[in-house]
Design a protein around this motif. Structure first.
Motif, PDB file in Angstrom:
ATOM      1  N   LEU A 203      10.305   3.194   2.438  1.00 30.66           N
ATOM      2  CA  LEU A 203      10.884   3.836   3.866  1.00 30.66           C
ATOM      3  C   LEU A 203       9.681   3.612   4.292  1.00 30.66           C
ATOM      4  CD1 LEU A 203      12.305   6.920   3.861  1.00 30.66           C
ATOM      5  CD2 LEU A 203      13.410   4.710   4.332  1.00 30.66           C
ATOM      6  N   HIS A 204       8.300   3.855   3.772  1.00 31.91           N
ATOM      7  CA  HIS A 204       6.769   3.239   4.375  1.00 31.91           C
ATOM      8  C   HIS A 204       6.989   1.777   4.827  1.00 31.91           C
ATOM      9  CE1 HIS A 204       2.508   3.720   4.961  1.00 31.91           C
ATOM     10  NE2 HIS A 204       2.996   2.458   4.641  1.00 31.91           N
ATOM     11  N   ALA A 205       7.188   0.702   3.872  1.00 24.09           N
ATOM     12  CA  ALA A 205       7.156  -0.547   4.317  1.00 24.09           C
ATOM     13  C   ALA A 205       8.101  -0.879   4.987  1.00 24.09           C
ATOM     14  CB  ALA A 205       7.555  -1.395   3.033  1.00 24.09           C
ATOM     15  N   ALA A 206       9.169  -0.494   5.386  1.00 18.97           N
ATOM     16  CA  ALA A 206      10.522  -0.699   6.074  1.00 18.97           C
ATOM     17  C   ALA A 206       9.355  -0.456   7.649  1.00 18.97           C
ATOM     18  CB  ALA A 206      11.763  -0.458   5.723  1.00 18.97           C
ATOM     19  N   ASN A 207       9.555   0.317   7.798  1.00 20.52           N
ATOM     20  CA  ASN A 207       8.506   0.338   8.394  1.00 20.52           C
ATOM     21  C   ASN A 207       7.457   0.251   9.791  1.00 20.52           C
ATOM     22  OD1 ASN A 207      10.535   3.595  10.204  1.00 20.52           O
ATOM     23  ND2 ASN A 207      10.043   3.783   7.912  1.00 20.52           N
ATOM     24  N   ILE A 208       6.832  -0.365   9.310  1.00 21.43           N
ATOM     25  CA  ILE A 208       5.895  -1.141   9.356  1.00 21.43           C
ATOM     26  C   ILE A 208       6.557  -2.415  10.088  1.00 21.43           C
ATOM     27  CG2 ILE A 208       3.465  -2.570   8.865  1.00 21.43           C
ATOM     28  CD1 ILE A 208       3.798  -1.410   6.393  1.00 21.43           C
ATOM     29  N   GLN A 209       6.202  -2.418  11.620  1.00 25.94           N
ATOM     30  CA  GLN A 209       6.733  -3.207  12.335  1.00 25.94           C
ATOM     31  C   GLN A 209       6.680  -4.745  12.234  1.00 25.94           C
ATOM     32  OE1 GLN A 209       5.315  -1.763  16.288  1.00 25.94           O
ATOM     33  NE2 GLN A 209       6.291  -0.044  15.540  1.00 25.94           N
ATOM     34  N   GLN A 210       7.251  -5.861  12.359  1.00 30.02           N
ATOM     35  CA  GLN A 210       7.182  -7.525  12.612  1.00 30.02           C
ATOM     36  C   GLN A 210       6.054  -7.648  10.683  1.00 30.02           C
ATOM     37  OE1 GLN A 210       3.294  -8.591  15.166  1.00 30.02           O
ATOM     38  NE2 GLN A 210       4.032  -7.045  16.177  1.00 30.02           N
ATOM     39  N   TRP A 211       6.486  -6.893   9.957  1.00 31.59           N
ATOM     40  CA  TRP A 211       5.909  -7.514   8.577  1.00 31.59           C
ATOM     41  C   TRP A 211       7.401  -7.051   7.934  1.00 31.59           C
ATOM     42  CZ3 TRP A 211       1.500  -9.117   5.914  1.00 31.59           C
ATOM     43  CH2 TRP A 211       0.163  -9.062   7.120  1.00 31.59           C
ATOM     44  N   HIS A 212       7.786  -8.223   6.957  1.00 30.50           N
ATOM     45  CA  HIS A 212       8.979  -7.731   6.121  1.00 30.50           C
ATOM     46  C   HIS A 212       7.895  -8.232   4.578  1.00 30.50           C
ATOM     47  CE1 HIS A 212      11.787  -8.454   8.860  1.00 30.50           C
ATOM     48  NE2 HIS A 212      10.757  -9.723   9.901  1.00 30.50           N
ATOM     49  N   GLN A 213       8.310  -7.452   3.544  1.00 30.83           N
ATOM     50  CA  GLN A 213       7.719  -6.984   3.020  1.00 30.83           C
ATOM     51  C   GLN A 213       8.609  -6.320   1.513  1.00 30.83           C
ATOM     52  OE1 GLN A 213       3.396  -6.027   2.910  1.00 30.83           O
ATOM     53  NE2 GLN A 213       3.526  -4.775   4.805  1.00 30.83           N
ATOM     54  N   ASP A 214       7.633  -6.088   0.539  1.00 30.06           N
ATOM     55  CA  ASP A 214       8.354  -4.620  -0.938  1.00 30.06           C
ATOM     56  C   ASP A 214       6.929  -4.209  -1.029  1.00 30.06           C
ATOM     57  OD1 ASP A 214      11.348  -5.597  -0.095  1.00 30.06           O
ATOM     58  OD2 ASP A 214      11.456  -7.260  -1.956  1.00 30.06           O
ATOM     59  N   TYR A 215       6.853  -3.080  -1.123  1.00 34.01           N
ATOM     60  CA  TYR A 215       6.360  -1.857  -1.936  1.00 34.01           C
ATOM     61  C   TYR A 215       6.997  -1.306  -2.897  1.00 34.01           C
ATOM     62  CZ  TYR A 215       2.859  -2.105   2.251  1.00 34.01           C
ATOM     63  OH  TYR A 215       1.808  -1.902   3.028  1.00 34.01           O
ATOM     64  N   SER A 216       6.080  -1.686  -4.399  1.00 33.70           N
ATOM     65  CA  SER A 216       6.474  -0.993  -5.313  1.00 33.70           C
ATOM     66  C   SER A 216       5.819   0.080  -5.981  1.00 33.70           C
ATOM     67  CB  SER A 216       7.283  -2.375  -6.577  1.00 33.70           C
ATOM     68  OG  SER A 216       7.763  -3.000  -6.202  1.00 33.70           O
ATOM     69  N   GLN A 217       6.435   1.230  -6.193  1.00 30.75           N
ATOM     70  CA  GLN A 217       5.269   2.193  -7.217  1.00 30.75           C
ATOM     71  C   GLN A 217       5.128   2.201  -8.190  1.00 30.75           C
ATOM     72  OE1 GLN A 217       6.860   5.524  -5.607  1.00 30.75           O
ATOM     73  NE2 GLN A 217       5.362   7.438  -7.399  1.00 30.75           N
ATOM     74  N   LEU A 218       3.651   1.999  -8.331  1.00 28.91           N
ATOM     75  CA  LEU A 218       3.734   1.692 -10.095  1.00 28.91           C
ATOM     76  C   LEU A 218       3.730   3.098 -10.848  1.00 28.91           C
ATOM     77  CD1 LEU A 218       1.772  -1.166  -9.925  1.00 28.91           C
ATOM     78  CD2 LEU A 218       4.018  -1.373 -10.446  1.00 28.91           C
ATOM     79  N   THR A 219       2.166   3.991 -10.001  1.00 30.00           N
ATOM     80  CA  THR A 219       1.955   5.137 -10.521  1.00 30.00           C
ATOM     81  C   THR A 219       2.856   6.332 -10.650  1.00 30.00           C
ATOM     82  OG1 THR A 219       0.353   5.777  -8.848  1.00 30.00           O
ATOM     83  CG2 THR A 219      -0.297   4.357 -11.133  1.00 30.00           C
ATOM     84  N   ALA A 220       2.787   7.172 -11.337  1.00 25.62           N
ATOM     85  CA  ALA A 220       4.306   7.881 -11.530  1.00 25.62           C
ATOM     86  C   ALA A 220       3.892   9.051 -10.527  1.00 25.62           C
ATOM     87  CB  ALA A 220       4.390   8.783 -12.980  1.00 25.62           C
ATOM     88  N   GLY A 221       5.200   9.819 -10.044  1.00 28.48           N
ATOM     89  CA  GLY A 221       4.838  10.742  -9.119  1.00 28.48           C
ATOM     90  C   GLY A 221       5.075  10.411  -7.520  1.00 28.48           C
ATOM     91  N   SER A 222       5.751  12.094  -6.716  1.00 32.01           N
ATOM     92  CA  SER A 222       6.315  11.348  -5.915  1.00 32.01           C
ATOM     93  C   SER A 222       5.232  10.691  -5.087  1.00 32.01           C
ATOM     94  CB  SER A 222       5.915  13.313  -5.222  1.00 32.01           C
ATOM     95  OG  SER A 222       7.332  14.274  -5.725  1.00 32.01           O
ATOM     96  N   ALA A 223       5.462  10.427  -4.292  1.00 33.60           N
ATOM     97  CA  ALA A 223       4.747   9.592  -3.106  1.00 33.60           C
ATOM     98  C   ALA A 223       4.872  10.104  -2.183  1.00 33.60           C
ATOM     99  CB  ALA A 223       5.589   8.113  -3.063  1.00 33.60           C
ATOM    100  N   GLU A 224       3.206  10.128  -1.076  1.00 29.52           N
ATOM    101  CA  GLU A 224       3.106  10.561   0.382  1.00 29.52           C
ATOM    102  C   GLU A 224       2.496   9.350   0.969  1.00 29.52           C
ATOM    103  OE1 GLU A 224       1.108  13.959  -0.454  1.00 29.52           O
ATOM    104  OE2 GLU A 224       2.768  15.199  -1.566  1.00 29.52           O
TER     105      GLU A 224
END
Length: 323
Positions: free
Chosen positions: A15-36
């Motif tokens: 959701l963070h990546a999708a809300n960055i204006q103008q940029w089209h990119q995938d973010y992949s989380q590598l470490t375990a736990g809730s993202a903030e």
């Protein structure tokens, strides 16, 4: 003049990546736990600026906005960082040409200030610089190393400009002044006599191995390669692959590749309606065929069961909302 300011907080890197204006990119989380994460962004007619921070280690993969000149200033470097395969320190400026594909390994808790200019605006500013030819040569590099003290001063001023702009209403005249001030800071930073205009920062072999494995794990989704498969395809030893992942991503090849595929499942779930695409279908698409094992691994990485992940609304639901 177009102006837009926003401050957002997320519990999901996608959701963070999708809300960055103008940029089209995938973010992949590598470490375990809730993202903030936090995301502050500002858009004017000539530039887009955003400040982001994520508490998990993330790998970013995408294409820079077309017809732009894209810079990024690391505010802190709390772990191993690789930009386009180059190792990064705390006095490195990042640069991408518009339309350029990129991969960026971002450690836990890193804060990054990104500044993207319209190409025409930046080239006009560059044309008025005495060292324009030297700077154009320097801008062939995705990682530009400058004097640590000079970089720290510029970073402080850039953050102050951004904070001031975010604090109040941005009029047309203030927006133009902001664009010019940001341009001046970056051009002066790269024009500094202590900055080697001939510098070269080749991509490391370890970064190449990780990026190649990343692509192999995401292109043929149904045919998931094992670590041994990757070693054979790349014609390198298992130890070389293991050392490469430790240096670049601070994890093992197995954990990295599993995390990339789990992120793929999560993106699939979030972008499809539950009635049209089941959790089992999404898992199988990314090479997970034992649902109980998959659910446990998914929960371990994201601190959430796949059944609790938000799904896209079905077309029928969207139509009823419109009605």
């Amino acid at each position: 003049m177009m102006r837009n300011q926003s401050i957002s907080h997320f519990h999901d890197v996608h959701l963070h990546a999708a809300n960055i204006q103008q940029w089209h990119q995938d973010y992949s989380q590598l470490t375990a736990g809730s993202a903030e994460s936090s995301l502050m962004q500002l858009t004017t007619a000539g530039c887009h600026v955003f400040l982001e921070q994520i508490n998990q280690r993330v790998v970013q993969h995408g294409v820079a906005p077309r017809n732009k000149m894209c810079f990024a200033v690391p505010i802190n470097v709390p772990g191993s960082v690789r930009m386009q395969g180059r190792e990064v320190d705390d006095s490195s400026l990042f640069f991408l040409h518009g339309g350029e594909e990129f991969m960026f390994h971002m450690p836990m808790g890193m804060q990054l200030l990104s500044i993207t200019f319209e190409r025409e605006l930046f080239e006009q500013a560059l044309a008025h610089t005495a060292s324009a030819s030297d700077l154009n040569l320097l801008l062939r590099q995705p990682v530009i190393r400058v004097s640590p003290q000079r970089f720290a001063d510029a970073r402080r001023r850039l953050l102050a400009l951004f904070a001031q702009a975010m604090a109040g209403e941005l009029s047309d005249s203030h927006a133009r002044l902001l664009e010019q001030a940001l341009l001046d800071e970056l051009v002066q930073l790269m024009s500094d006599p202590s900055c080697d205009k001939q510098q070269r920062s080749p991509s490391s072999t370890r970064s190449f191995i990780v990026e190649k494995c990343h692509r192999l794990a995401t292109t043929g989704q149904f045919d998931v390669p094992s670590v041994n498969d990757l070693c054979e395809r790349l014609q390198v030893s298992r130890r070389t692959v293991q050392n490469s992942f430790r240096a670049v991503a601070e994890t093992t090849p197995l954990n990295y590749l599993r995390s990339i595929r789990l992120n793929g499942v999560r993106r699939t779930l979030m972008s499809t309606p539950a009635a049209q695409f089941s959790i089992g279908d999404a898992a199988a698409q990314w090479g997970f065929y034992h649902l109980s094992h998959f659910a446990a691994e998914y929960h371990a990485l994201f601190a959430e069961l796949p059944s609790h992940t938000s799904r896209a609304a079905s077309p029928q639901t969207q139509n009823s909302v419109l009605i």
